[in-house]
Enzyme design. Structure first.
Site, PDB file in Angstrom:
ATOM      1  N   CYS A 366       0.858  -1.173   0.000  1.00 20.95           N
ATOM      2  CA  CYS A 366       0.000   0.000   0.000  1.00 20.95           C
ATOM      3  C   CYS A 366       0.896   1.225   0.000  1.00 20.95           C
ATOM      4  CB  CYS A 366      -0.908  -0.071   1.226  1.00 20.95           C
ATOM      5  SG  CYS A 366      -1.230   1.438   2.114  1.00 20.95           S
ATOM      6  N   CYS A 369       1.346   3.349   3.155  1.00 19.16           N
ATOM      7  CA  CYS A 369       2.054   2.613   4.207  1.00 19.16           C
ATOM      8  C   CYS A 369       3.529   2.493   3.847  1.00 19.16           C
ATOM      9  CB  CYS A 369       1.482   1.216   4.377  1.00 19.16           C
ATOM     10  SG  CYS A 369      -0.298   1.138   4.260  1.00 19.16           S
TER      11      CYS A 369
END
Ligand SMILES: *[C@@H]1O[C@H](CO)[C@@H](O)[C@H](O)[C@H]1NC(C)=O
Ligand SMILES: *[C@@H]1O[C@H](CO)[C@@H](O)[C@H](O)[C@H]1NC(C)=O
Ligand SMILES: *[C@@H]1O[C@H](CO)[C@@H](O)[C@H](O)[C@H]1NC(C)=O
Length: 440
Positions: A366, A369
């Site tokens: 992600c 992240c």
């Protein structure tokens, strides 16, 4: 219930250093946090250059917020009716699960995406920054920053918060950081992901840790502290509601308990939080050690706006002065104090492990992240480099910018933002304690 609350209050002395948690709380929440928050809003600290397109070197890329992680393969709704077709009695719940999984998947895609908006003005400024940095004769940074694929990201537009990124892919990243990269005593093998659920929470894990020398224990605790800090941010900025298409973010006490409650984690939560404090002290120590570098007149925080730049530097120096005045620090002189050869070997091992962890961050599925994971790893890596360069910093020439110890813009931005994250975690922890008390 009382024990549960008390364990969050975390009284007492931290192992491996002489400090008590109350003093750190007061110091951080009242002195450091307000300053660091102001600092990282400054243009110099607000933009981080990062390559989010590097492929994962360790396993096949399960691409961004992988659809496979949502247990539905592939995602389109046309594929859902597995449960319905199979005709078994809980077909409705199966279908409902599949729909929920897809929803989660879409949510993770959306929340994990990077907002890459940059004004034309900023873009022009970055070119100017690059000219300036090139002229600075820094030694090579990570290949990340020099890669043509690296891009500036506005950290303020991409706050670290809950993204919905979870499941096997997220788990695998942390798992490989712990299991494959933490120093292990050669004779014993123990599965040791302390945050893995359903594994009896690795009872006896810390017995195992006891057997390690200080350096290895330190390494493990740093990683655990980082993990805790990231989890606190996700709990503190959780998606609470999405009514009328408007997202509401805030503290999720339930989620916090799940990750840190002593009953929920069989006591492991307290240790995780202690590791956060430990990490905080290590980075604090690094800041106090690097102060002489920033005190040199030739080190400026260049954005091209002379007035603003000197204000930013002044604020940074103020923070560094505070860190120097804090009396309780981790004493790193006890690290690598053994036999010279052994010490050098360990130091090198430390460095390699750290580099490896940065690469594992390329496996985070992600973008948001990944961004924050990279930034915080680089910040911690920089802090360690500072701690191991004490002599070089002391011997810095007074007037020659191109000799001796240096930090790149990236390292400076990562170091201060990473520390800002830890400072925020400790502040958020205070908030959670209050919320938990109110619940009693
Ligand atoms: C990105 O941030 C800008 C500036 O705040 C905002 O106008 C824009 O809507 C955001 N884009 C997305 C996709 O969230
Ligand atoms: C920014 O620059 C691009 C390309 O040069 C241009 O198309 C665009 O209109 C500019 N935007 C603003 C807000 O100036
Ligand atoms: C680096 O991490 C990968 C993936 O977890 C692992 O396979 C490898 O053994 C690690 N290398 C070192 C030197 O720790």
């Amino acid at each position: 219930v009382l024990g549960f609350i008390v364990s969050y209050v975390l009284t007492g002395v931290l192992d491996d250093c002489f400090c008590d948690i109350e003093s750190i709380d007061v110091f951080n929440n009242l002195k450091i946090f307000p300053l660091i928050r102001k600092l990282i809003e400054k243009d110099f600290f607000r933009y981080y250059r990062v390559n989010l397109k590097r492929p994962c070197p360790f396993w096949p890329d399960d691409s961004h917020c992988s659809i496979r992680d949502c247990h539905v393969e592939p995602c389109p709704e046309s594929k859902i009716p597995v449960g319905i077709k199979s005709g078994n009695y809980n077909k409705y719940s199966l279908a409902a699960n599949a729909i929920r999984d897809i929803k989660e998947c879409e949510q993770a895609h959306e929340l994990g995406a990077i907002n890459s908006t940059l004004s034309n003005q900023s873009k022009e400024a970055f070119e100017d920054w690059a000219h300036h940095d090139d002229a600075q004769d820094h030694f090579c940074g990570l290949d990340d920053e020099t890669s043509p694929e690296a891009e500036y990201v506005d950290l303020r537009l991409n706050p670290e918060r809950y993204t919905g990124y979870k499941g096997p892919s997220a788990w695998r990243v942390w798992n490989s950081i712990y299991e494959e990269n933490c120093f292990k005593p050669r004779s014993v093998y123990r599965p040791l992901n302390p945050l893995a659920p359903s594994r009896g929470e690795c009872e006896g894990f810390y017995d195992w840790l006891e057997g390690l020398c200080l350096e290895k224990r330190v390494f493990y605790r740093l990683i655990s502290g980082l993990h805790s800090s990231i989890n606190i941010h996700l709990c503190a900025k959780h998606l609470l509601d999405e009514a009328w298409g408007k997202a509401v973010w805030g503290a999720n006490v339930h989620e916090f308990r799940r990750r840190f409650g002593s009953a929920e984690t069989k006591g492991e939560g307290t240790r995780r939080l202690k590791n956060l404090y430990f990490l905080y002290l290590i980075e604090l120590r690094a800041l106090s050690k690097v102060a002489p570098y920033f005190e040199r007149a030739f080190v400026n925080l260049y954005t091209g706006n002379v007035h603003e730049d000197s204000a930013t530097k002044e604020l940074l120096l103020q923070i560094l002065t505070e860190t120097k005045a804090f009396p309780m620090h981790f004493d790193e002189s006890s690290m690598f104090a053994g036999h010279k050869m052994e010490a050098r070997r360990l130091k090198e091992e430390f460095r390699l492990h750290f580099k490896n962890i940065s690469r594992i961050m390329d496996c985070v599925g992600c973008d948001k992240c990944r961004l924050w994971g990279k930034l915080q790893t680089q910040g911690l890596g920089t802090a360690l480099r500072i701690l191991f360069s004490e002599k070089e910093i002391k011997n810095l020439p007074e007037n020659s910018p191109s000799k001796g110890f240096q930090l790149t813009r990236q390292e400076i931005v990562a170091l201060l933002n990473a520390f800002g994250r830890l400072s925020t975690s400790i502040k958020e922890l205070h908030n959670f304690r209050t919320l938990l008390k109110d619940q009693r």
